[in-house]
Scaffold this motif. Sequence first.
Motif, PDB file in Angstrom:
ATOM      1  N   SER A  67       7.958   4.021   4.791  1.00  0.00           N
ATOM      2  CA  SER A  67       8.864   2.885   4.782  1.00  0.00           C
ATOM      3  C   SER A  67      10.033   3.245   5.687  1.00  0.00           C
ATOM      4  CB  SER A  67       9.345   2.594   3.357  1.00  0.00           C
ATOM      5  OG  SER A  67      10.127   1.425   3.331  1.00  0.00           O
ATOM      6  N   PHE A  68      10.854   2.259   5.988  1.00  0.00           N
ATOM      7  CA  PHE A  68      11.982   2.497   6.871  1.00  0.00           C
ATOM      8  C   PHE A  68      13.207   1.758   6.353  1.00  0.00           C
ATOM      9  CE2 PHE A  68       8.177   3.027   9.323  1.00  0.00           C
ATOM     10  CZ  PHE A  68       8.416   4.175  10.044  1.00  0.00           C
ATOM     11  N   SER A  69      14.359   2.332   6.601  1.00  0.00           N
ATOM     12  CA  SER A  69      15.629   1.700   6.269  1.00  0.00           C
ATOM     13  C   SER A  69      16.274   1.232   7.565  1.00  0.00           C
ATOM     14  CB  SER A  69      16.560   2.684   5.566  1.00  0.00           C
ATOM     15  OG  SER A  69      17.865   2.157   5.499  1.00  0.00           O
ATOM     16  N   SER A  70      16.486  -0.064   7.662  1.00  0.00           N
ATOM     17  CA  SER A  70      17.170  -0.596   8.846  1.00  0.00           C
ATOM     18  C   SER A  70      18.632  -0.187   8.870  1.00  0.00           C
ATOM     19  CB  SER A  70      17.063  -2.125   8.862  1.00  0.00           C
ATOM     20  OG  SER A  70      15.714  -2.513   8.945  1.00  0.00           O
ATOM     21  N   VAL A  71      19.254  -0.127   7.705  1.00  0.00           N
ATOM     22  CA  VAL A  71      20.670   0.212   7.630  1.00  0.00           C
ATOM     23  C   VAL A  71      20.916   1.643   8.100  1.00  0.00           C
ATOM     24  CG1 VAL A  71      22.643   0.492   6.070  1.00  0.00           C
ATOM     25  CG2 VAL A  71      21.114  -1.482   5.814  1.00  0.00           C
ATOM     26  N   SER A  72      20.127   2.597   7.574  1.00  0.00           N
ATOM     27  CA  SER A  72      20.326   3.996   7.976  1.00  0.00           C
ATOM     28  C   SER A  72      19.504   4.362   9.208  1.00  0.00           C
ATOM     29  CB  SER A  72      19.960   4.944   6.832  1.00  0.00           C
ATOM     30  OG  SER A  72      18.561   4.891   6.584  1.00  0.00           O
ATOM     31  N   MET A  73      18.611   3.469   9.600  1.00  0.00           N
ATOM     32  CA  MET A  73      17.710   3.699  10.734  1.00  0.00           C
ATOM     33  C   MET A  73      16.916   4.992  10.560  1.00  0.00           C
ATOM     34  SD  MET A  73      19.937   2.286  13.961  1.00  0.00           S
ATOM     35  CE  MET A  73      21.271   3.462  13.744  1.00  0.00           C
ATOM     36  N   GLN A  74      16.397   5.184   9.326  1.00  0.00           N
ATOM     37  CA  GLN A  74      15.611   6.369   9.020  1.00  0.00           C
ATOM     38  C   GLN A  74      14.341   5.983   8.273  1.00  0.00           C
ATOM     39  OE1 GLN A  74      19.019   8.508   7.014  1.00  0.00           O
ATOM     40  NE2 GLN A  74      17.937  10.229   7.976  1.00  0.00           N
ATOM     41  N   ARG A  75      13.383   6.869   8.368  1.00  0.00           N
ATOM     42  CA  ARG A  75      12.150   6.753   7.601  1.00  0.00           C
ATOM     43  C   ARG A  75      12.432   7.184   6.175  1.00  0.00           C
ATOM     44  NH1 ARG A  75       6.588   7.371   8.463  1.00  0.00           N
ATOM     45  NH2 ARG A  75       6.875   7.814  10.663  1.00  0.00           N
ATOM     46  N   SER A  76      11.697   6.610   5.252  1.00  0.00           N
ATOM     47  CA  SER A  76      11.647   7.114   3.888  1.00  0.00           C
ATOM     48  C   SER A  76      10.192   7.034   3.453  1.00  0.00           C
ATOM     49  CB  SER A  76      12.555   6.304   2.949  1.00  0.00           C
ATOM     50  OG  SER A  76      12.143   4.963   2.881  1.00  0.00           O
ATOM     51  N   TRP A  77       9.884   7.649   2.346  1.00  0.00           N
ATOM     52  CA  TRP A  77       8.519   7.633   1.821  1.00  0.00           C
ATOM     53  C   TRP A  77       8.533   7.023   0.431  1.00  0.00           C
ATOM     54  CZ3 TRP A  77       4.422   8.638   4.797  1.00  0.00           C
ATOM     55  CH2 TRP A  77       4.630   9.350   5.982  1.00  0.00           C
ATOM     56  N   VAL A  78       7.588   6.145   0.192  1.00  0.00           N
ATOM     57  CA  VAL A  78       7.418   5.543  -1.123  1.00  0.00           C
ATOM     58  C   VAL A  78       6.328   6.327  -1.839  1.00  0.00           C
ATOM     59  CG1 VAL A  78       6.752   3.474  -2.410  1.00  0.00           C
ATOM     60  CG2 VAL A  78       8.088   3.270  -0.290  1.00  0.00           C
ATOM     61  N   LEU A  79       6.716   6.961  -2.922  1.00  0.00           N
ATOM     62  CA  LEU A  79       5.739   7.669  -3.744  1.00  0.00           C
ATOM     63  C   LEU A  79       5.099   6.603  -4.637  1.00  0.00           C
ATOM     64  CD1 LEU A  79       6.216  11.041  -5.532  1.00  0.00           C
ATOM     65  CD2 LEU A  79       4.823   9.218  -6.474  1.00  0.00           C
ATOM     66  N   ASN A  80       3.933   6.143  -4.213  1.00  0.00           N
ATOM     67  CA  ASN A  80       3.281   5.021  -4.875  1.00  0.00           C
ATOM     68  C   ASN A  80       2.375   5.459  -6.022  1.00  0.00           C
ATOM     69  OD1 ASN A  80       3.109   2.002  -4.319  1.00  0.00           O
ATOM     70  ND2 ASN A  80       0.982   2.552  -4.722  1.00  0.00           N
ATOM     71  N   ASP A  81       1.718   6.588  -5.862  1.00  0.00           N
ATOM     72  CA  ASP A  81       0.731   7.026  -6.852  1.00  0.00           C
ATOM     73  C   ASP A  81       0.908   8.506  -7.161  1.00  0.00           C
ATOM     74  OD1 ASP A  81      -0.630   4.461  -6.455  1.00  0.00           O
ATOM     75  OD2 ASP A  81      -1.394   5.334  -4.598  1.00  0.00           O
ATOM     76  N   LEU A  82       0.920   8.808  -8.436  1.00  0.00           N
ATOM     77  CA  LEU A  82       0.893  10.194  -8.912  1.00  0.00           C
ATOM     78  C   LEU A  82      -0.041  10.215 -10.107  1.00  0.00           C
ATOM     79  CD1 LEU A  82       1.976  13.152  -9.018  1.00  0.00           C
ATOM     80  CD2 LEU A  82       3.729  12.293 -10.581  1.00  0.00           C
ATOM     81  N   PHE A  83      -1.027  11.102 -10.058  1.00  0.00           N
ATOM     82  CA  PHE A  83      -1.983  11.172 -11.159  1.00  0.00           C
ATOM     83  C   PHE A  83      -2.438  12.608 -11.348  1.00  0.00           C
ATOM     84  CE2 PHE A  83      -6.376  11.116 -12.770  1.00  0.00           C
ATOM     85  CZ  PHE A  83      -6.171  10.448 -13.973  1.00  0.00           C
ATOM     86  N   VAL A  84      -2.520  13.006 -12.610  1.00  0.00           N
ATOM     87  CA  VAL A  84      -3.068  14.305 -12.988  1.00  0.00           C
ATOM     88  C   VAL A  84      -4.126  14.052 -14.049  1.00  0.00           C
ATOM     89  CG1 VAL A  84      -2.559  16.560 -14.013  1.00  0.00           C
ATOM     90  CG2 VAL A  84      -0.898  15.480 -12.474  1.00  0.00           C
ATOM     91  N   LYS A  85      -5.294  14.653 -13.851  1.00  0.00           N
ATOM     92  CA  LYS A  85      -6.368  14.533 -14.841  1.00  0.00           C
ATOM     93  C   LYS A  85      -5.864  14.937 -16.217  1.00  0.00           C
ATOM     94  CE  LYS A  85     -10.729  15.522 -12.494  1.00  0.00           C
ATOM     95  NZ  LYS A  85     -11.752  16.554 -12.328  1.00  0.00           N
ATOM     96  N   GLU A  86      -6.364  14.271 -17.222  1.00  0.00           N
ATOM     97  CA  GLU A  86      -5.915  14.547 -18.591  1.00  0.00           C
ATOM     98  C   GLU A  86      -6.070  16.018 -18.959  1.00  0.00           C
ATOM     99  OE1 GLU A  86      -6.603  12.829 -23.090  1.00  0.00           O
ATOM    100  OE2 GLU A  86      -7.363  11.693 -21.381  1.00  0.00           O
ATOM    101  N   THR A  87      -7.160  16.644 -18.522  1.00  0.00           N
ATOM    102  CA  THR A  87      -7.418  18.047 -18.863  1.00  0.00           C
ATOM    103  C   THR A  87      -6.471  19.010 -18.154  1.00  0.00           C
ATOM    104  OG1 THR A  87      -9.096  18.160 -17.124  1.00  0.00           O
ATOM    105  CG2 THR A  87      -9.868  17.654 -19.364  1.00  0.00           C
TER     106      THR A  87
END
Length: 145
Positions: A67-87
């Motif tokens: 993703s990008f911020s127009s105000v700061s004119m920088q890239r950012s990253w959206v952490l959309n998915d985090l998953f760990v197996k139940e075990t």
Amino acid sequence: MLIQKVTINELDSLTELFNLYRVFYNQKSDVNSARKFLTERILKEESVVFIALNGHESLGFVQLYPSFSSVSMQRSWVLNDLFVKETARGQGVGEKLMKTAIEFAKETGAKGVLLETAKDNTTAQRLYEKIGFIREGNYYYYFSN
């Protein structure tokens, strides 16, 4: 445990985890569609995924979208998915994946990592706050479909 950036070579392991992730969120199991979706993201370089492995066993993954911020004119990253197996839960897998995502953001010169979680997902909230994420209270979140 090894954390590595996913390439098309890890697609089978990632697909298994991704399908479990979707089932966790009450979606119907659909391995073929999951594989197609992930293949497109990887080949088109539309996301960055890190996977946690213990030998040949896949333990969890984190997926980032640019993703990008127009105000700061920088890239950012959206952490959309985090998953760990139940075990594998309770063994620090999620924390290591999160720290890898944060380090990747720094390496790419990004402003930071943004994520969202459900209000009742207190387990995840504790992890996020433990590693330095700050809950944003100044903005409203809107969605339209």
